[in-house]
Structure formats: structure tokens, C-alpha cells
Enzyme design. Sequence first.
Site, PDB file in Angstrom:
ATOM      1  N   ARG A 253       0.861  -1.188   0.000  1.00 47.84           N
ATOM      2  CA  ARG A 253       0.000   0.000   0.000  1.00 47.84           C
ATOM      3  C   ARG A 253       0.894   1.232   0.000  1.00 47.84           C
ATOM      4  NH1 ARG A 253      -1.480   2.674   4.645  1.00 47.84           N
ATOM      5  NH2 ARG A 253      -1.535   0.830   5.974  1.00 47.84           N
ATOM      6  N   HIS A 257      -3.817   4.211   4.804  1.00 46.58           N
ATOM      7  CA  HIS A 257      -4.865   3.186   4.915  1.00 46.58           C
ATOM      8  C   HIS A 257      -6.178   3.755   4.387  1.00 46.58           C
ATOM      9  CE1 HIS A 257      -7.387   0.032   6.530  1.00 46.58           C
ATOM     10  NE2 HIS A 257      -8.079   0.925   7.190  1.00 46.58           N
ATOM     11  N   TYR A 266       3.864   6.571  10.963  1.00 43.80           N
ATOM     12  CA  TYR A 266       4.121   5.209  11.448  1.00 43.80           C
ATOM     13  C   TYR A 266       4.967   4.362  10.489  1.00 43.80           C
ATOM     14  CZ  TYR A 266      -0.055   4.242   8.528  1.00 43.80           C
ATOM     15  OH  TYR A 266      -0.955   4.165   7.495  1.00 43.80           O
TER      16      TYR A 266
END
Length: 353
Positions: A253, A257, A266
Site C-alpha cells: 500500500r 490506509h 508510522y
Amino acid sequence: MWMEPNEVTIEKVQYLDENGKIRAAAPDIRDDELITLYKWMVQARVFDQRALKLQRQGRIGTYAPMIGQEAAQIGSACALGKQDWIYPSYREGAACFVHGFPMKNFFLYTMGHLKGTDAEGAHVFPVQIIIGAQCLHAVGGAWAGKYHKENSVSVTYIGDGGTSEGDFHEAMNFASVYKLPLIFFVQNNHWAISVPRSKQTASKTIAQKAVAYGMASIQVDGNDVLAVYTTMKQALERARQGKPVLIEAVTYRQGPHTTADDPMKYRDPQELEQWLAKDPLKRMKAFMIEKRIWNEALDKAEFELAEQKVKEAFELAVNAPKSTTEEIFDVVYEQRTNQLTEQKNSIAREGVL
């Protein structure tokens, strides 16, 4: 003798390397099919980029980008027959478009419009938000298809994080015990929101999880559309014989998200850089140019055409009449219950429940 986890060996299927070079014997895919696969990936990339901008402008709601995962979705969906079914989560817009779901309706879905769940005849179930629940729906659909002898296969899409959910394991067990025509297509994009794959599961691969349920599985390079398409064709043949299978597509990805989080908080930027070098569109384009069935002029024209299609779809969506409260009662069940009829009539009379 103890059976150790590391004794399980899973080999990954791959045809195209990161530079678009064939690693082994090329799969038997016609040139026109190759071009179709690439064009759909272009369409998915353009839609994704436009949807992200529209969300940032406040013109659509929360959106889950699919950039980087085009090969996994397009390769798997292009292999399907019209009679087959897709049970998507919130990131499978590209696979749904390939299988006939209107792009306009996907925009409507992001706007909270009831029409956004209408596949208009395409064999695509409504988007599932609850993680893993679509696997159980697919079990039900596959069982119904088998019962009615429809020769259809149900395909449920799920992420690597979703394989930690109970619904996934219940569905795997049920599908295997009852020999259902079902494919579990896992897009291992390495992140479950902000939780890395290494903290989601101790399994060396996602593919080997199927072994515990007596189910065949395979791992494929999810950024190699040739590998995904070829593997999916094989999986469909097995599934139609009542042999459910699991495919782990190893992809990445590239974006957040959803538009509600920031991966910069993160994720190591170097990790992203490493995966950008494996971008599915770049390697497929390089392969096709080397094969002399594509060029830069065709590429530019295809991106412009895709932009136009997305623009038209959004215009149709934004100009669609708004949903009414009464319409909510028409999309819950195929045949409305007496209680829902009473509630709908109450709305019509009084405007409130």
C-alpha cells in the site's frame, strides 16, 4: 516428530522482475489481453488519484486508496467469468470496475448515496466495512451457487490484517469442509492501518494459513499482473471443481490506509522508496514497450482517456438526485418485512419514525 513452522515451504509465483523483464518462460497471454490488463491498471491509478484529491476537497467522504495494488486487483478480476462473484472490502474499487460495477456508483457510495451500493447487474456484492465479514458472505454465496449448480465461483478480497480476524478462519474452515467454489484472495500490503505485518501474525506467510484447513494455497508477486492473472486462472479451475483455494498476493500500500490517517507517522520512508521501485504499472509498461506493443504516445493517450472517464463518472454522481429517507427501506431486504413497511409508511405520513 514435531512439525516446525519453518518446515512449511511456499514459493512465490513471479514472471516480471522489477524492471519489467521476464524472469522465466512468459505465460501464455495474448497481446490484446496484455494491453487490456495495462489499460485497466491505468484506469485504476487515475481513479485513485482523482478520488484522493476529491476527498481532500471535501467533495466525497472517507476514501481508502489502492495505489500500488493495481496489479493484484486487475489481474485477479480480469480472470473472472461474468457468472463469478466478487465480495469486496473497501479497497477493491478497481476489481469491482473490471467486473462491471459502475464507477459513477462508487463515487455515489463515497457520498453516502444509497445508489452507491447498486451494482446494476454486475456480480459484485456491496462493499463490506467490517473487517473479514465479507469472507462469511462469500461462503454463503458460494454455497448457494453450488446448491443451484450455477458453475460460479465466489471471490472474497481481504487484507493481511484481516486474516487475523475470526471471520476469516470460520469462513476458511466452512469452505474447505463443504468443498465450496470459493477463492480467498489476500492482498498482503504489509500494513493493517498502522500495524505492520510482523505484528499482525507470526505466520511466515499468509498462504500457509490455508494448510491448517486442508486447503490449497499459493503466494504470488502481487505487483506482477502477469503472475496474478495466470495464477487466478488456475485458481478458478480448481474452485469450479469444489476445491476452495487461497491466494496471497504480496503487494504494498503506497498511500495511507484511508484518508483518515497519515502513514508518515508510522512508516519508514525508506520502506516506501523500496516498494516504489516495484511499482506494478512501471514494470508492466516497460515489458510492453520492450515487446513493441506499447509506446509513450499510446501511454499518454490512455492516461488522458482514463481521466476523461473518471471526470464523466464524477459528474454523473454529483448531479444525481439525492437519496430520500424512504428509499432506505427499499434496499435492506429483497422483500420488505411488514415492520419495515410500517416504518416506511410512518415516514411518509409524519416525516419521522
